[in-house]
Scaffold this active site. Structure first.
Site, short mmCIF file in Angstrom:
data_model
loop_
_atom_site.label_atom_id
_atom_site.label_comp_id
_atom_site.label_asym_id
_atom_site.label_seq_id
_atom_site.Cartn_x
_atom_site.Cartn_y
_atom_site.Cartn_z
N LYS A 15 31.26 50.56 9.81
CA LYS A 15 30.37 51.39 10.65
C LYS A 15 30.11 52.77 10.05
CE LYS A 15 32.55 51.53 14.53
NZ LYS A 15 33.72 50.75 14.10
N LYS A 37 29.97 61.75 16.72
CA LYS A 37 31.15 60.90 16.92
C LYS A 37 31.77 61.32 18.25
CE LYS A 37 34.26 57.86 15.46
NZ LYS A 37 33.96 56.48 15.05
N THR A 41 39.54 58.73 16.89
CA THR A 41 40.95 58.41 17.10
C THR A 41 41.64 58.21 15.76
OG1 THR A 41 40.57 56.02 17.26
CG2 THR A 41 40.41 57.31 19.29
N GLU A 109 27.85 57.23 16.43
CA GLU A 109 28.78 56.20 15.94
C GLU A 109 29.93 56.00 16.93
OE1 GLU A 109 32.03 55.14 12.51
OE2 GLU A 109 30.79 56.93 12.24
N GLY A 110 30.05 54.80 17.42
CA GLY A 110 31.12 54.48 18.35
C GLY A 110 32.44 54.25 17.65
N ALA A 111 33.46 53.91 18.46
CA ALA A 111 34.79 53.59 17.95
C ALA A 111 35.05 52.11 18.21
CB ALA A 111 35.85 54.44 18.65
N GLY A 112 35.37 51.36 17.16
CA GLY A 112 35.60 49.94 17.35
C GLY A 112 34.33 49.23 17.75
N SER A 171 29.73 45.34 4.83
CA SER A 171 30.44 45.27 3.55
C SER A 171 30.15 43.92 2.91
CB SER A 171 31.95 45.47 3.76
OG SER A 171 32.65 45.42 2.53
N PRO A 200 26.90 47.23 0.05
CA PRO A 200 27.86 46.61 -0.88
C PRO A 200 29.31 46.97 -0.55
CG PRO A 200 26.08 47.71 -2.07
CD PRO A 200 25.96 48.12 -0.64
#
Length: 239
Positions: A15, A37, A41, A109-112, A171, A200
Site C-alpha cells: 500500500k 495517514k 501503528t 492511506e489506511g492501515a491493513g 508487488s 514491481p
C-alpha cells in the site's frame, strides 16, 4: 477525483509504495498532492512512518499523520493499549476534506485492510470513504489467495455504496508463478473493477530518482500513468 482512498487486501501488500507511485504520477502530471495517514501503528517517537516513506520516494508532497501508536496492531487496539485517543472515520474525513481544499489530489492511506477498526465505535476506512464520497483504490497481492480477499473487499465496498476505482498489484514478482500470471486476468473479474497497475517487487528500495522516473510506467492512464494493461497481461499470460 480530489480524494482517493488507498486500501489493501491485507497487510504487507504494498500500500505505501503504491501510494508513493500514485503521488509520483500525479506530481509528474502537474498536480499538487497531499498524503494523509490517519493512524500510523507500529512506530514510536521520531521513527519514520508510512507518510514519511511516501515523501522519501515521491518528493514534493504534503504529508499529514493524525496519530501514531507504538504497537503494530489494528488502530483501535493500538490506541487502547497506548492509552491514547483513537482517530475515527469522521476525523479522517474532516482532515482529508481540509487537505482537498488546498491540493489537487489527496491520497488517504489506511492501515491493513478496509474494515480494520479505527476506534471503539467500529468506524473504518470504508466509513471515511463514504463520508467523503471518495473512490477507493485496492492494492492486492499477486499470488495465490488474492482472489478471495479481493472479492471480499470489493463486496464490502459495494454493500456500503462506495465506488471501487480499480485494483493495483502492489508487488509484482520478479519471477511470477502460474497463480500470479492467471490472477492478472481474474482480479478485475472478481473485483468487478479494472486492473490499473502493477508495481514491481522491491520498488520501494529503488533510489528515489529512479523510482520517480519509472512510477508512471506502473500505472494506467486513469491514474496519470502510461502502463498498458492489455500488453502487460498479454506478456505475462501463462502458456
Amino acid at each position: 477525483m480530489t480524494v482517493l482512498v488507498v486500501t489493501g487486501t491485507g497487510t504487507e501488500v504494498g500500500k505505501t509504495v503504491t501510494t508513493a507511485v500514485l503521488a509520483c504520477a500525479a506530481l509528474a502530471a502537474g498536480r499538487s498532492v497531499a498524503v494523509l495517514k490517519p493512524a500510523q501503528t507500529g512506530v514510536t517517537g521520531d521513527e519514520r512512518g508510512d507518510a514519511d516513506e511516501v515523501v522519501r520516494l515521491a518528493g514534493g508532497v504534503t504529508a499529514v499523520e493524525l496519530a501514531r501508536f507504538p504497537d503494530p496492531l489494528a488502530p483501535a487496539t493500538a490506541a487502547h493499549r497506548a492509552g491514547l485517543a483513537p482517530v475515527g472515520a469522521r476525523e479522517t474525513a474532516d482532515a482529508a476534506a481540509k487537505l482537498a481544499a488546498e491540493h489537487d489530489l489527496v491520497l488517504v492511506e489506511g492501515a491493513g485492510g478496509l474494515l480494520v477498526r479505527f476506534d471503539g465505535a467500529g468506524s473504518t476506512l470504508a466509513d471515511a470513504a463514504r463520508m467523503l464520497g471518495a473512490p477507493v483504490l485496492l492494492v492486492a497481492a499477486a499470488g495465490l489467495g488474492t482472489l478471495n480477499t479481493t472479492a471480499l473487499t470489493a463486496e464490502a465496498l459495494r454493500a456500503r455504496e462506495v465506488d471501487l476505482l480499480g485494483v493495483v498489484v502492489g508487488s509484482w514478482p520478479r519471477e511470477p508463478d502460474l497463480a500470479a500470471r492467471c490472477n492478472l486476468a481474474d482480479l478485475p473479474v472478481v473485483a468487478k473493477a479494472p486492473l490499473l497497475g502493477a508495481v514491481p517487487e522491491g520498488a520501494g528500495a529503488y533510489d528515489p530518482a529512479v523510482f520517480r522516473a519509472a512510477a508512471a510506467g506502473w500505472l494506467a492512464p486513469a491514474l496519470h500513468g502510461t502502463w498498458d494493461v492489455a500488453r502487460f497481461t498479454g506478456e505475462q499470460a501463462p502458456v
